[in-house]
Motif scaffolding. Structure first.
Motif, PDB file in Angstrom:
ATOM      1  N   SER B 208       0.842  -1.190   0.000  1.00 46.73           N
ATOM      2  CA  SER B 208       0.000   0.000   0.000  1.00 46.73           C
ATOM      3  C   SER B 208       0.870   1.230   0.000  1.00 46.73           C
ATOM      4  CB  SER B 208      -0.922   0.000   1.217  1.00 46.73           C
ATOM      5  OG  SER B 208      -1.868   1.032   1.079  1.00 46.73           O
ATOM      6  N   SER B 210       1.410   4.514   0.910  1.00 41.13           N
ATOM      7  CA  SER B 210       0.838   5.477   1.839  1.00 41.13           C
ATOM      8  C   SER B 210       1.653   6.758   1.800  1.00 41.13           C
ATOM      9  CB  SER B 210       0.840   4.891   3.247  1.00 41.13           C
ATOM     10  OG  SER B 210       0.428   5.865   4.167  1.00 41.13           O
ATOM     11  N   PRO B 212       1.380   9.876   3.762  1.00 42.95           N
ATOM     12  CA  PRO B 212       0.629  10.554   4.828  1.00 42.95           C
ATOM     13  C   PRO B 212       0.619  12.071   4.710  1.00 42.95           C
ATOM     14  CG  PRO B 212       2.583   9.424   5.691  1.00 42.95           C
ATOM     15  CD  PRO B 212       2.415   8.979   4.287  1.00 42.95           C
ATOM     16  N   ARG B 215      -2.062  13.003   2.430  1.00 40.26           N
ATOM     17  CA  ARG B 215      -3.382  12.483   2.791  1.00 40.26           C
ATOM     18  C   ARG B 215      -3.894  11.497   1.745  1.00 40.26           C
ATOM     19  NH1 ARG B 215      -1.233  14.822   6.523  1.00 40.26           N
ATOM     20  NH2 ARG B 215      -2.120  16.579   7.658  1.00 40.26           N
ATOM     21  N   LYS B 217      -3.586   7.380   0.130  1.00 43.62           N
ATOM     22  CA  LYS B 217      -3.142   6.021   0.377  1.00 43.62           C
ATOM     23  C   LYS B 217      -3.794   5.166  -0.691  1.00 43.62           C
ATOM     24  CE  LYS B 217      -2.590   4.885   4.597  1.00 43.62           C
ATOM     25  NZ  LYS B 217      -3.240   5.086   5.881  1.00 43.62           N
ATOM     26  N   GLN B 218      -3.022   4.306  -1.303  1.00 39.64           N
ATOM     27  CA  GLN B 218      -3.608   3.422  -2.304  1.00 39.64           C
ATOM     28  C   GLN B 218      -2.902   2.087  -2.273  1.00 39.64           C
ATOM     29  OE1 GLN B 218      -6.334   3.542  -4.415  1.00 39.64           O
ATOM     30  NE2 GLN B 218      -5.710   1.398  -4.451  1.00 39.64           N
ATOM     31  N   ASP B 219      -3.679   1.006  -2.133  1.00 40.59           N
ATOM     32  CA  ASP B 219      -3.084  -0.319  -2.202  1.00 40.59           C
ATOM     33  C   ASP B 219      -2.508  -0.548  -3.593  1.00 40.59           C
ATOM     34  OD1 ASP B 219      -3.870  -0.733   0.354  1.00 40.59           O
ATOM     35  OD2 ASP B 219      -5.185  -2.435  -0.044  1.00 40.59           O
ATOM     36  N   ALA B 243       1.812   0.461   3.702  1.00 36.30           N
ATOM     37  CA  ALA B 243       0.792   0.367   4.747  1.00 36.30           C
ATOM     38  C   ALA B 243       0.061  -0.959   4.735  1.00 36.30           C
ATOM     39  CB  ALA B 243      -0.203   1.510   4.602  1.00 36.30           C
TER      40      ALA B 243
END
Ligand code: HEM
Ligand SMILES: [Cu+2]
Ligand SMILES: [Cu+2]
Lengths: 587, 274
Positions: B208, B210, B212, B215, B217-219, B243
């Motif tokens: 994932s 991520s 942060p 803002r 997040k993508q698998d 993540a």
């Protein structure tokens, strides 16, 4: 336990020869004995799961000490989650509390299918053995998380270790699933068909409503998990490709799998997984409702709303699974839809909370240990439910997904809440099943330390989660922005140890009280439920002579003008103040 | 024991329990205030993130009110209504008005939140602007690889059948355009104030991506390519976190992000072309 169980009178409703040891303690078909078997087995599993947690925290608090290797850490995380969810909470609430309570609270002699009940326990046991065995196979137990996302869990070359552990994990959970299916069939049939005279659905204690809706959820969601596990097993052992796309390079080599889809696992898993988390909370909600009402000496507020919200939560829980998958790559429109359904499910949860609070108001509260844990339940459930709102709003979940904020959320709303209800229920019903009272002083120490331990352990996880500390990380040294979270981890670990230590008071109390607790009367709490109208402990067949008839709901506490502040369900005409001295206690 | 529920004076126990609940309330709020200084959302560095942070703040205020209100209510109830000699519990157990109020009020609040959430969600997943910088992303155990188009802004041909361990993007070796493409490991460069469109996939298990500070997040899912876009708006160095548990080396799977000016970016890209 032996001392008590042996004292059980012979079966009352039919001539019944003395049972052999094996028939009585091992292959028993008495729901109370099966319930105790479940209770003790799952309590043991809770200790194993708890030990995993202690190991994890020992490592995370002081990562430099090398308590665990990266692989061992992931195995501890995985086994902790797996054991706590599948082998402790799920089975404790259904097999344990469900078995012990359902027949006694609805006025039945036993479960509808006593033999199936025994089979159900003995299907669970191989699952326990299999999961424990997996610690001792080459490579150790599974380490891919309790969610076992494919393809990591499907392609042995992708994981560390030899991979046998993950295969055993699948098989162990299959046993639990099958056992739970037997159980839920039994519970449903029992509640629908074996309620005693006068026990209409509208007079069921909320504990039974919780167990009933739980059984529906289990019956509808476990088969989906079973299918998913079956496919995963085939992928691992037979080379099928349900969850692996084409052209993967795994462990440096081209994979032979073709044409599968990784998201299929997540959809199947969470279609089960979300109802599952409610399987772990609906019975506790019922238990807590009953205990709060009993010890407030006041009827549960909003009984109808409580039942309707249980049912609403049960129904909605099948429509929200996608909130675990906001960032999984499913279409954003689906994410939008799941955000909508998830928002809605917060409403019945809020209703229940307000009803518990209102039940306390103008009550006459008795602060027994059972009551303290029930009050603690409301607190932790609220704290966890509120963090759920952040997560339900998908754009905010983009940031929070897979961080410690999630860990905080579900440990409050599910793990702690469920645990509190189990402990409350144990303190509450222990006298009925073991014939003796538990020690209240030890109980209160246990409660205070557990409550503080829970908040100390899980509340700070919100903070490091907000700081984007991801879950399931062996150590955070790779990330400069996490370089100063060490003190929080130490605090959390110390709190976790306190929490673990506090449970020793419970174990000691439990074992001590089995033998030395003061002998309990039939109705030590002056409660209304049917289970308190039979002898303690209840005989085989649950009631000597005829089954009791029910004339009222179980919440007639402090009825104005009544002689006592409780009116058991079996009482037809309420003894009034003027009539004092006319009768001797409950009917 | 038969007397439990009758004569006990529970006032002391009630006060202690009330104090415990009030302590939870106070500690719960104060520790959050403390946390807001020491451990809070990472510094924001994207245009889209602002509305996410706003949503976060609104939810924080609403949930804080609910947290305080419920604990205060319980704390007061425990203090005021312990069992004691002579006191009798009330018997009421239904009140349509009250029940409707606390169904409808939270419902309205949460539905408004939901609508706000849907609006922001739709914005985050709106169609990317045409001028977006494009980067291919591949996650693999345990690193991130990034592929940039050359100075002419074009990717060379690629296809899954060319994917090997050494060529995770499956770049067609016969396409000269691919010589102009830049591939980096764990090193993502972005242009400040220019939207970036990431095409994200994986060649082994699920990871994932991520981000942060942005803002987002993508698998990274094997077998599918998922696009996300955002606009970094603050120059600086940031980190990528993996993540999603992806194996034993999961915790090492960190990437770096540099957000820089267009000219610095162009210079960097040029320096990467072999
Ligand atoms: C107020 C109602 C609730 C809302 C709105 C809510 C929302 C959510 C959302 C959106 C997630 C996914 C977060 C993520 O992974 O990014 C989540 C995770 C979770 N929730 Fe809740 N939740 C609520 C109540 C509950 C309850 C009552 C339980 C259990 C009794 C529960 C148990 C869980 C668990 C176990 C997870 C994490 C599973 C995992 O990833 O390992 N939640 N919740
Ligand atoms: Cu869920
Ligand atoms: Cu990864």
């Amino acid at each position: 336990m032996d001392a008590v169980a042996v004292r059980q009178p012979e079966m009352a409703h039919e001539p019944h020869p003395r049972e052999s040891f094996i028939r009585h303690y091992i292959f028993s078909i008495d729901h109370k004995m099966i319930g105790k078997q479940y209770f003790l087995t799952t309590m043991f599993m809770a200790l194993v799961g708890g030990a995993m947690a202690m190991l994890m925290r020992a490592h995370l608090g002081w990562p430099d000490n090398g308590v665990l290797s990266p692989e061992q850490y992931l195995q501890a995380v995985t086994m902790h989650g797996t054991i706590m969810i599948f082998f402790f909470l799920t089975v404790m609430l259904t097999g344990g509390l469900g078995n012990l309570l359902i027949p006694l609270m609805i006025g039945a002699r036993d479960m509808a299918f006593p033999f199936l009940n025994m089979i159900s326990y003995w299907t669970f046991v191989p699952g326990v053995i299999t999961i424990l065995l997996s610690y001792f196979v080459p490579g150790g137990p599974a380490g891919n998380g309790w969610t076992a996302y494919a393809p990591l869990s499907a392609v042995p070359a992708a994981e560390g270790g030899a991979g046998l552990g993950q295969t055993l994990w699948i098989i162990a959970i299959l046993f639990v699933v099958i056992s739970s299916l037997f159980g839920s069939l039994n519970f449903l049939t029992t509640v629908i068909n074996l309620r005693t005279r006068g026990m209409s659905m509208g007079r069921l204690p909320l504990t039974i409503w919780g167990a009933f809706v739980t059984a529906v959820l289990a019956l509808l969601s476990f088969p989906v998990l079973m299918a998913a596990l079956g496919l995963l097993l085939l992928d691992r052992l037979a080379g099928t490709s349900f969850f692996e796309a084409s052209n993967l390079i795994i462990g440096g080599a081209a994979s032979t799998h073709q044409g599968g889809d990784a998201l299929l696992w997540q959809h199947l898993f969470w279609f089960f997984g979300h109802p599952e988390v409610y399987i772990l909370i609906l019975t506790p909600m019922g238990v807590v409702s009953d205990i709060i009402s009993t010890f407030s000496r006041k009827p549960i507020f909003g009984y109808k709303a409580m039942v309707l919200s249980l049912a609403a939560i049960g129904f909605l829980s099948f429509l929200v699974w996608g909130h675990h998958m906001f960032v999984s790559g499913m279409h954003p429109l689906l994410g939008a839809a799941f955000m909508g359904s998830t928002i809605i499910i917060a409403i019945p949860s809020a209703i229940k909370t307000f009803n518990w609070c209102t039940t306390l108001w103008h009550g006459r509260i008795h602060f027994t240990t059972a009551m303290l844990f029930a009050i603690g339940f409301v607190s932790v459930f609220v704290t966890g439910g509120l963090s759920g709102i952040f997560l339900a709003i998908a754009p905010v979940d983009l940031y929070l997904h897979d961080t410690y904020f999630i860990v905080a959320h579900f440990h409050f709303v599910m793990a702690s809440a469920s645990l509190f209800a189990i402990l409350a229920g144990t303190y509450y019903w222990f006298p009925k099943f073991f014939g003796r009272m538990m020690n209240e002083t030890l109980g209160k120490i246990h409660f205070a330390l557990t409550f503080l331990g829970i908040y100390g352990t899980f509340y700070p996880m919100h903070f490091i989660g907000l700081h984007s500390n991801d879950r399931r990380l062996y150590e955070t040294t790779a990330y400069p922005f996490l370089s100063h979270t060490g003190p929080v981890d130490v605090f959390v670990s110390l709190s976790a140890f306190l929490l673990g230590f506090a449970q020793l008071f419970f174990i000691a109390n439990f074992l001590w009280s089995l033998k030395y607790g003061p002998v309990a009367g039939d109705n030590p709490w002056h409660a209304n439920g049917l289970e308190w109208t039979t002898t303690t402990p209840p005989p085989h067949g649950n009631w000597e002579g005829a089954l009791p008839a029910v004339y009222r709901w179980p919440y007639d506490y402090s009825v104005p003008g009544a002689r006592d502040d409780y009116v058991p369900q079996t009482v037809q005409a309420i003894p009034l103040v003027a009539a004092a001295g006319a009768g001797g206690g409950e009917a | 024991m038969e007397d439990t529920g009758r004569t006990h004076d529970e006032r002391r126990a009630g006060r202690w329990t009330s104090v415990l609940i009030m302590f939870t309330l106070v500690a719960g709020v104060l520790s959050f205030v403390w946390s807001a200084r020491s451990y809070w959302l990472l510094p924001l560095a994207s245009a889209q993130g602002a509305s996410i942070d706003e949503l976060f703040d609104i939810i924080l205020v609403l949930t804080a009110i609910a947290f305080v209100a419920v604990h205060l209510f319980i704390g007061i109830a425990l203090w005021r209504f312990p069992a004691r000699q002579g006191a009798k519990a009330a018997h009421w157990h239904e009140h349509l008005g009250a029940e409707l109020t606390w169904t409808v009020v939270p419902a309205i609040g949460i539905i408004i939140l939901g609508i706000a959430g849907e609006v922001v969600w739709a914005k985050v997943y709106s169609a990317p602007p045409a001028n977006a910088e494009q980067v291919d992303v591949v996650g693999r155990q345990f690193e991130w690889q990034f592929r940039y188009p050359g100075p002419d802004g074009r990717f060379g041909r690629s296809a899954p059948r060319f994917v090997t361990s050494g060529n995770p993007f499956g770049m067609d070796p016969s396409d000269p355009e691919n010589k102009q493409n830049v591939v980096t490991i764990n090193d993502l460069h972005l242009v400040v104030n220019r939207p970036v469109l990431l095409h994200i996939t994986s060649i082994d298990v699920i990871h994932s991506l991520s981000l942060p500070n942005f803002r987002m997040k993508q698998d990274a899912v094997p077998g599918r390519v998922v696009d996300i876009w955002f606009t970094p708006n603050k120059e600086g160095a940031y980190q990528i976190v993996c993540a999603q548990l992806c194996g034993v080396g999961h915790y090492t799977m960190r990437g770096n992000i540099t957000v820089q000016s267009q000219s610095a970016f162009d210079q960097w890209l040029q320096s990467q072309i072999k």
